[in-house]
Design a protein around this motif. Structure first.
Motif, PDB file in Angstrom:
ATOM      1  N   GLU A   1     -14.318  13.060   5.892  1.00  0.00           N
ATOM      2  CA  GLU A   1     -13.898  12.503   4.594  1.00  0.00           C
ATOM      3  C   GLU A   1     -12.706  11.567   4.777  1.00  0.00           C
ATOM      4  O   GLU A   1     -12.566  10.587   4.057  1.00  0.00           O
ATOM      5  CB  GLU A   1     -13.551  13.624   3.620  1.00  0.00           C
TER       6      GLU A   1
ATOM      7  N   LEU B   1       0.041  10.085  -3.484  1.00  0.00           N
ATOM      8  CA  LEU B   1      -0.472  10.376  -2.139  1.00  0.00           C
ATOM      9  C   LEU B   1       0.655  10.558  -1.133  1.00  0.00           C
ATOM     10  O   LEU B   1       0.482  11.226  -0.122  1.00  0.00           O
ATOM     11  CB  LEU B   1      -1.369   9.237  -1.669  1.00  0.00           C
ATOM     12  N   LEU B   2       1.767   9.938  -1.384  1.00  0.00           N
ATOM     13  CA  LEU B   2       2.937  10.061  -0.511  1.00  0.00           C
ATOM     14  C   LEU B   2       4.125  10.472  -1.367  1.00  0.00           C
ATOM     15  O   LEU B   2       4.271   9.970  -2.495  1.00  0.00           O
ATOM     16  CB  LEU B   2       3.262   8.709   0.129  1.00  0.00           C
TER      17      LEU B   2
ATOM     18  N   LEU C   1     -13.259   1.476   1.358  1.00  0.00           N
ATOM     19  CA  LEU C   1     -14.271   2.114   0.512  1.00  0.00           C
ATOM     20  C   LEU C   1     -14.042   3.615   0.502  1.00  0.00           C
ATOM     21  O   LEU C   1     -13.696   4.207   1.527  1.00  0.00           O
ATOM     22  CB  LEU C   1     -15.661   1.824   1.052  1.00  0.00           C
ATOM     23  N   ALA C   2     -14.228   4.237  -0.640  1.00  0.00           N
ATOM     24  CA  ALA C   2     -14.029   5.684  -0.757  1.00  0.00           C
ATOM     25  C   ALA C   2     -15.179   6.262  -1.570  1.00  0.00           C
ATOM     26  O   ALA C   2     -14.988   6.746  -2.680  1.00  0.00           O
ATOM     27  CB  ALA C   2     -12.689   5.979  -1.397  1.00  0.00           C
TER      28      ALA C   2
ATOM     29  N   THR D   1       0.831  -1.211   0.000  1.00  0.00           N
ATOM     30  CA  THR D   1       0.000   0.000   0.000  1.00  0.00           C
ATOM     31  C   THR D   1       0.864   1.259   0.000  1.00  0.00           C
ATOM     32  O   THR D   1       0.546   2.242  -0.684  1.00  0.00           O
ATOM     33  CB  THR D   1      -0.950  -0.014   1.213  1.00  0.00           C
TER      34      THR D   1
ATOM     35  N   LYS E   1      -1.685  12.239 -12.556  1.00  0.00           N
ATOM     36  CA  LYS E   1      -2.875  11.692 -11.890  1.00  0.00           C
ATOM     37  C   LYS E   1      -4.023  11.499 -12.874  1.00  0.00           C
ATOM     38  O   LYS E   1      -4.879  10.632 -12.674  1.00  0.00           O
ATOM     39  CB  LYS E   1      -3.309  12.623 -10.751  1.00  0.00           C
TER      40      LYS E   1
ATOM     41  N   GLY F   1     -12.842   7.661   3.697  1.00  0.00           N
ATOM     42  CA  GLY F   1     -11.878   7.219   2.684  1.00  0.00           C
ATOM     43  C   GLY F   1     -11.901   8.081   1.437  1.00  0.00           C
ATOM     44  O   GLY F   1     -11.116   7.862   0.518  1.00  0.00           O
ATOM     45  N   THR F   2     -12.807   9.062   1.407  1.00  0.00           N
ATOM     46  CA  THR F   2     -12.901   9.895   0.205  1.00  0.00           C
ATOM     47  C   THR F   2     -11.778  10.933   0.143  1.00  0.00           C
ATOM     48  O   THR F   2     -11.464  11.428  -0.938  1.00  0.00           O
ATOM     49  CB  THR F   2     -14.266  10.619   0.148  1.00  0.00           C
TER      50      THR F   2
ATOM     51  N   ASP G   1      -1.145  11.553   5.386  1.00  0.00           N
ATOM     52  CA  ASP G   1      -2.165  10.603   4.940  1.00  0.00           C
ATOM     53  C   ASP G   1      -1.681   9.731   3.795  1.00  0.00           C
ATOM     54  O   ASP G   1      -1.243  10.220   2.779  1.00  0.00           O
ATOM     55  CB  ASP G   1      -3.408  11.357   4.470  1.00  0.00           C
ATOM     56  N   ALA G   2      -1.786   8.447   4.000  1.00  0.00           N
ATOM     57  CA  ALA G   2      -1.588   7.510   2.903  1.00  0.00           C
ATOM     58  C   ALA G   2      -2.963   6.941   2.579  1.00  0.00           C
ATOM     59  O   ALA G   2      -3.975   7.570   2.841  1.00  0.00           O
ATOM     60  CB  ALA G   2      -0.623   6.428   3.324  1.00  0.00           C
ATOM     61  N   LEU G   3      -3.020   5.789   2.023  1.00  0.00           N
ATOM     62  CA  LEU G   3      -4.325   5.203   1.692  1.00  0.00           C
ATOM     63  C   LEU G   3      -4.984   4.656   2.933  1.00  0.00           C
ATOM     64  O   LEU G   3      -4.334   4.239   3.842  1.00  0.00           O
ATOM     65  CB  LEU G   3      -4.144   4.075   0.675  1.00  0.00           C
TER      66      LEU G   3
ATOM     67  N   CYS H   1       0.573   6.734  -6.761  1.00  0.00           N
ATOM     68  CA  CYS H   1      -0.613   7.564  -7.030  1.00  0.00           C
ATOM     69  C   CYS H   1      -0.442   9.008  -6.563  1.00  0.00           C
ATOM     70  O   CYS H   1      -1.383   9.796  -6.655  1.00  0.00           O
ATOM     71  CB  CYS H   1      -1.834   6.947  -6.356  1.00  0.00           C
TER      72      CYS H   1
ATOM     73  N   SER I   1       0.765   4.123  -2.744  1.00  0.00           N
ATOM     74  CA  SER I   1       0.520   5.511  -2.308  1.00  0.00           C
ATOM     75  C   SER I   1       1.504   6.458  -2.997  1.00  0.00           C
ATOM     76  O   SER I   1       1.149   7.579  -3.373  1.00  0.00           O
ATOM     77  CB  SER I   1       0.672   5.636  -0.792  1.00  0.00           C
TER      78      SER I   1
ATOM     79  N   PRO J   1      -8.400  10.487   0.762  1.00  0.00           N
ATOM     80  CA  PRO J   1      -7.296  10.009  -0.088  1.00  0.00           C
ATOM     81  C   PRO J   1      -7.692   9.904  -1.552  1.00  0.00           C
ATOM     82  O   PRO J   1      -6.871  10.173  -2.434  1.00  0.00           O
ATOM     83  CB  PRO J   1      -6.949   8.633   0.489  1.00  0.00           C
ATOM     84  N   ARG J   2      -8.941   9.544  -1.804  1.00  0.00           N
ATOM     85  CA  ARG J   2      -9.364   9.461  -3.214  1.00  0.00           C
ATOM     86  C   ARG J   2      -9.332  10.839  -3.860  1.00  0.00           C
ATOM     87  O   ARG J   2      -8.891  10.989  -4.994  1.00  0.00           O
ATOM     88  CB  ARG J   2     -10.769   8.859  -3.299  1.00  0.00           C
ATOM     89  N   LEU J   3      -9.795  11.868  -3.103  1.00  0.00           N
ATOM     90  CA  LEU J   3      -9.742  13.237  -3.639  1.00  0.00           C
ATOM     91  C   LEU J   3      -8.301  13.629  -3.949  1.00  0.00           C
ATOM     92  O   LEU J   3      -8.030  14.322  -4.928  1.00  0.00           O
ATOM     93  CB  LEU J   3     -10.333  14.233  -2.637  1.00  0.00           C
ATOM     94  N   ARG J   4      -7.395  13.161  -3.095  1.00  0.00           N
ATOM     95  CA  ARG J   4      -5.984  13.546  -3.288  1.00  0.00           C
ATOM     96  C   ARG J   4      -5.340  12.841  -4.474  1.00  0.00           C
ATOM     97  O   ARG J   4      -4.242  13.202  -4.877  1.00  0.00           O
ATOM     98  CB  ARG J   4      -5.207  13.305  -1.992  1.00  0.00           C
ATOM     99  N   THR J   5      -6.018  11.815  -5.004  1.00  0.00           N
ATOM    100  CA  THR J   5      -5.493  11.197  -6.234  1.00  0.00           C
ATOM    101  C   THR J   5      -6.135  11.814  -7.476  1.00  0.00           C
ATOM    102  O   THR J   5      -5.793  11.442  -8.595  1.00  0.00           O
ATOM    103  CB  THR J   5      -5.767   9.678  -6.267  1.00  0.00           C
TER     104      THR J   5
END
Lengths: 327, 391
Positions: free
Chosen positions: B223, A68-69, A101-102, A59, A91, B227-228, B389-391, A66, A63, B230-234
């Motif tokens: 958020e 994120l990190l 879930l997101a 993960t 991205k 989990g939304t 924040d990671a996933l 993608c 991250s 991290p999704r927003l950040r992608t």
């Protein structure tokens, strides 16, 4: 799930350009190095598996892929676009399906897709068409107007995947998408990934389920302790074991003593214990099995089952790390 | 910019459909203002009750008549006084029995004694627990007697200086007929405190503003749990747009709810007028910005939405209490100066200025205080180590 013909990507990736090129990724959390010089390369249309136990660094790796990190070292290019220098463009080329879930629970599946579609730059008729296609693809057309909080776990998972697919990315990243999912939904998710791969979408799929990697992936990287232990096609990886077989012993009694005894037999190359099961790597299972059974019986283990397996990714993992995949 | 609007529109839609915002942003503060207004109404405009004064005074004595005449004129000042006449020996008994609130005994020969500079003794007797009105009447009688004494001293001084009898008589007549040379008048100036009802409405609006802004900004933590985040950040959007969109939503909701609360208070409560509304709106926006900075600090510090909500409640109530939501706080001295930095106190003070006729230039000190507060808290928020924040 049903499938539909995907819309073409807005900017096609040149066949010579890898969809993902991650080079020497490093990420540390304090004194712990979670990802240690990991390099991955995914070609267009390829389904690439990142196989490893929980805590292996999968993960954290995605991250960084993608955006994120930020990596402490190394670089990521998505379809040739550098993530560090051009994060927005990079991205735009990938879609993430996170492990958790997101989705927004208070709004409907259609509203979720529309919202994320707008953020991906889709609008107007294109957005409406694409939302309809994805709802069809993930089998939620009939429930499109319901708040997603009313969905079953499997339906939420499918919506979660749909959001990642919406803008038809060059690379779809799925992080353990079947964790906590019932068998029926799990199968539906695997079928949809197969369908996407069949349509030519490149997929990066992380899992700790060996059978999922075997079923879906063209190439697999085995990761443990933050490092890629081996990478290749399934045949290439199995060759690493030197053609050894696996014997799985199940039963009760003194399993621990049996494990110790087995380590003293020359034909047994590796032993891993998983509860009341012992997994052995041996050179030639048919000839070795008699001695193995006698040894564990003498050690006090009451055998209930003996299975001889051809080499698989589980065997490879055991061979490479000395641990079972679910340790 | 387009994606920022998409983010803001989604959050606004969610908050508008969320009853908590309506409840904490409008209904509860308005209900509390109403209840407090009912409970405390009249405290800042006390009505003086009727006062019964028993008087014993010699007849045909102009000086004694002046004292008694003062009592009769008090009704014109809004203090209803009933004057009872009695003999010198009855005054104390009538006050002691409660039939009269106040007793005034002017001795025989009072006028002559004053005019001769010989001194005279007027006795005042006040019953127990007779209230504010009796205190006022007592003060006025005392002042009248003192003035007569001063006049007598003037006449005595003139006699000593050799004035003849005719001139002394004319001087005494002038002094008796003279109106006061020094007058006082009440004038409204910018910077005065709000009336009680206005203060209640402003205080409630200031305190609950933190909850309204909190709902908007703390959605960031929700958020994270959904989990939304991290999704927003992608998504292909600048990273700063995600928290900035929450701040914009907080500013919009805070400004609207506070303005509606103040306007409702002005329309529905007696004696509440916050003055020129453009200045009020500038003040409200500055206060909402300060509140948003506080919530941004909470978001940086808190690890969960629950922890953040708890922190936000503690901060809102603390700032509300020290900002004058429930009672007036000191405005002078070191403590008073420190308390004025509080955004709730600044809002109440600023509304006092606009209510007193002040405009935007008059609000400058308050606006600068709020701006400085906002900047300092934002800097602090940047210094607090944030989550990775990671996933």
């Amino acid at each position: 799930m049903t499938t539909s013909t995907p819309a073409p990507a807005s900017t096609p990736v040149l066949s010579s350009t890898p969809v993902l090129e991650a080079v020497d990724l490093v990420r540390r959390f304090g004194p712990v190095t979670a990802v240690d010089h990991v390099s991955l390369r995914i070609e267009p249309g390829q389904t690439f598996g990142l196989l490893g136990p929980n805590g292996a660094g999968k993960t954290t790796t995605i991250s960084m892929i993608c955006g994120l990190l930020s990596p402490d070292g190394g670089s990521v290019h998505v379809a040739g676009v550098p993530m560090a220098q051009e994060p927005l463009a990079a991205k735009r080329r990938l879609g993430l399906v996170p492990q958790d879930l997101a989705v927004y629970p208070e709004i409907s599946a259609r509203q979720n897709l529309t919202f994320f579609g707008r953020l991906q730059g889709l609008h107007g008729a294109e957005l409406r068409t694409r939302v309809g296609e994805v709802l069809e693809l993930v089998g939620l057309s009939d429930r499109a107007k319901e708040p997603s909080k009313k969905f079953s776990g499997g339906m939420k998972r499918r919506l979660n995947i749909g959001i990642g697919l919406l803008h038809h990315p060059d690379l779809l990243v799925l992080d353990e998408p079947t964790v906590g999912v019932d068998p029926q939904s799990r199968n539906a998710i695997l079928e949809s990934v197969e369908a996407l791969a069949g349509q030519g979408m490149a997929v990066l799929y992380t899992t700790h389920y060996m059978e999922e990697a075997q079923r879906l992936c063209d190439r697999v990287a085995i990761v443990d302790d933050g490092r890629v232990q081996a990478e290749g096609t399934q045949d290439e990886l199995i060759e690493l074991t030197g053609g050894v077989d696996t014997i799985v012993l199940s039963g009760g009694g003194d399993v621990a003593a049996a494990e110790v005894s087995l380590r003293g037999i020359p034909v047994v190359q590796k032993v891993a214990r998983d509860g009341n099961h012992l997994r052995l790597v041996v050179q030639n299972a048919p000839t070795a099995v008699a001695g193995v059974v006698r040894t564990v019986s003498d050690a006090g283990m009451n055998l209930s089952d003996v299975v001889i397996q051809r080499p698989d990714l589980e065997s490879v993992f055991l061979h490479l790390t000395g641990k079972a995949l679910r340790d | 910019m387009r994606t920022l609007l998409v983010l803001v529109a989604r959050d606004l839609r969610q908050h508008v459909s969320d009853r908590s915002v309506l409840l904490f942003g409008l209904l509860i503060p308005f209900a509390l203002s109403y209840v407090f207004n009912l409970a405390f109404s009249g405290l800042d405009d006390p009505q003086l009750g009727e006062v019964a004064v028993v008087v014993s005074a010699p007849t045909g004595d102009p000086a004694a008549d002046a004292v008694v005449g003062t009592l009769g004129a008090l009704a014109d000042q809004g203090i209803p006084v009933t004057v009872l006449e009695a003999g010198p020996g009855e005054v104390a008994d009538l006050v002691a029995s409660g039939e009269a609130d106040l007793g005034v005994t002017v001795p025989e020969g009072f006028g002559a004694a004053v005019a001769a500079g010989e001194g005279a003794r007027v006795e005042l007797a006040q019953g127990a627990d007779t209230g504010l009105a009796a205190d006022v009447v007592s003060g006025i009688v005392t002042a009248t007697v003192q003035r007569l004494d001063a006049d007598a001293a003037t006449v005595a001084g003139a006699a000593g200086a050799g004035l003849d009898e005719a001139a002394l008589g004319a001087l005494a007549a002038d002094l008796a007929a003279a109106a006061p040379q020094v007058e006082w008048a009440e004038r409204t100036v910018a910077g005065e405190q709000l009336g009680l009802a206005g203060g209640i409405v402003a205080g409630q609006a200031g305190m609950f503003l933190f909850f309204t802004v909190g709902f908007a900004v703390l959605a960031l933590l929700t958020e994270r749990e959904w989990g939304t985040l991290p999704r927003l950040r992608t998504m292909p959007i600048p990273a700063w747009q995600i928290p900035f969109a929450k701040a914009v939503v907080g500013l919009i909701l805070g400004t609207v709810s506070t303005s509606v609360l103040l306007a409702s208070g002005q329309l529905l409560f007696d004696g509440v007028d916050f003055g020129w509304w453009p200045a009020v709106l500038v003040l409200v926006v500055a206060t909402v910005a300060a509140a948003t900075s506080v919530i941004a600090l909470v978001v940086r510090y808190a690890r969960t939405a629950e922890q953040a909500s708890l922190l936000m409640s503690v901060i809102a109530i603390s700032l509300g209490v020290t900002g004058g939501t429930f009672f007036r706080v000191p405005t002078d001295g070191l403590v008073g100066t420190l308390l004025q930095v509080n955004p709730v106190a600044a809002l109440v003070r600023g509304l006092g200025i606009t209510a007193g006729g002040g405009g935007i230039p008059d609000l400058a000190p308050v606006l600068l205080t709020l701006l400085a507060f906002t900047l300092v808290i934002l800097v602090l928020a940047r210094l607090v180590p944030g989550r990775k924040d990671a996933l």
